[in-house]
Design a protein around this motif. Structure first.
Motif, mmCIF file in Angstrom:
data_model
loop_
_atom_site.group_PDB
_atom_site.id
_atom_site.type_symbol
_atom_site.label_atom_id
_atom_site.label_comp_id
_atom_site.label_asym_id
_atom_site.label_seq_id
_atom_site.Cartn_x
_atom_site.Cartn_y
_atom_site.Cartn_z
ATOM 1 N N LYS A 4 0.809 -1.192 0.009
ATOM 2 C CA LYS A 4 -0.221 -0.045 0.247
ATOM 3 C C LYS A 4 0.820 1.178 0.185
ATOM 4 O O LYS A 4 0.456 2.111 -0.787
ATOM 5 C CB LYS A 4 -1.020 0.073 1.240
ATOM 6 C CG LYS A 4 -2.008 -0.916 1.039
ATOM 7 C CD LYS A 4 -2.921 -0.999 2.322
ATOM 8 C CE LYS A 4 -4.159 -1.880 2.392
ATOM 9 N NZ LYS A 4 -5.049 -1.888 3.109
ATOM 10 N N LEU A 5 1.938 1.321 0.850
ATOM 11 C CA LEU A 5 2.655 2.315 0.703
ATOM 12 C C LEU A 5 3.499 2.640 -0.283
ATOM 13 O O LEU A 5 3.549 3.477 -0.984
ATOM 14 C CB LEU A 5 3.795 2.066 1.552
ATOM 15 C CG LEU A 5 5.094 3.461 2.001
ATOM 16 C CD1 LEU A 5 4.324 4.891 2.266
ATOM 17 C CD2 LEU A 5 6.083 3.123 3.016
ATOM 18 N N GLY A 10 4.033 5.678 -5.402
ATOM 19 C CA GLY A 10 3.973 5.736 -6.814
ATOM 20 C C GLY A 10 3.122 6.632 -7.266
ATOM 21 O O GLY A 10 3.033 7.480 -8.341
ATOM 22 N N SER A 11 1.624 6.711 -6.678
ATOM 23 C CA SER A 11 0.610 7.403 -7.367
ATOM 24 C C SER A 11 0.945 9.001 -7.024
ATOM 25 O O SER A 11 0.636 9.823 -7.990
ATOM 26 C CB SER A 11 -0.552 7.191 -6.335
ATOM 27 O OG SER A 11 -1.095 5.725 -6.752
ATOM 28 N N ILE A 12 1.462 9.343 -5.986
ATOM 29 C CA ILE A 12 1.950 10.844 -5.613
ATOM 30 C C ILE A 12 3.167 11.073 -6.708
ATOM 31 O O ILE A 12 2.926 12.127 -7.368
ATOM 32 C CB ILE A 12 2.653 10.617 -4.142
ATOM 33 C CG1 ILE A 12 1.400 10.927 -3.405
ATOM 34 C CG2 ILE A 12 3.071 12.188 -4.046
ATOM 35 C CD1 ILE A 12 1.831 10.749 -1.792
#
Length: 86
Positions: A4-5, A10-12
């Motif tokens: 999840k981290l 990655g999304s940020i």
């Protein structure tokens, strides 16, 4: 938790990457209005993004869309900025 981290970071990073390449739009508009700028930085950025797109497409066991999406935009806008600055 680690997965999840990894996805969150990655999304940020992908979001920031999109913003970086969207920042080329005012330069493209300025170039089209006759205020030319140097072409080399956006060209090199576009080439770099292309390499990252290839890396994301060839990632195993699955494609890495967190790399592919923002870098595809970087290829398009980097090359467009280069062309309009000539």
């Amino acid at each position: 938790m680690k997965s999840k981290l990894h996805t969150l970071v990655g999304s940020i990073g992908a979001t920031i990457g999109l913003l970086v390449f969207l920042a080329y739009i005012p330069q493209i508009i300025s170039n089209l209005q006759g205020d030319k700028s140097q072409p080399w930085q956006p060209l090199i950025a576009g080439i770099s993004c292309f390499i990252w797109v290839l890396y994301g497409l060839t990632n195993e066991p699955k494609r890495d869309y967190i790399l592919i999406v923002p870098n595809t935009l970087g290829v398009i806008l980097g090359i467009l900025t280069f062309i309009t600055s000539l």
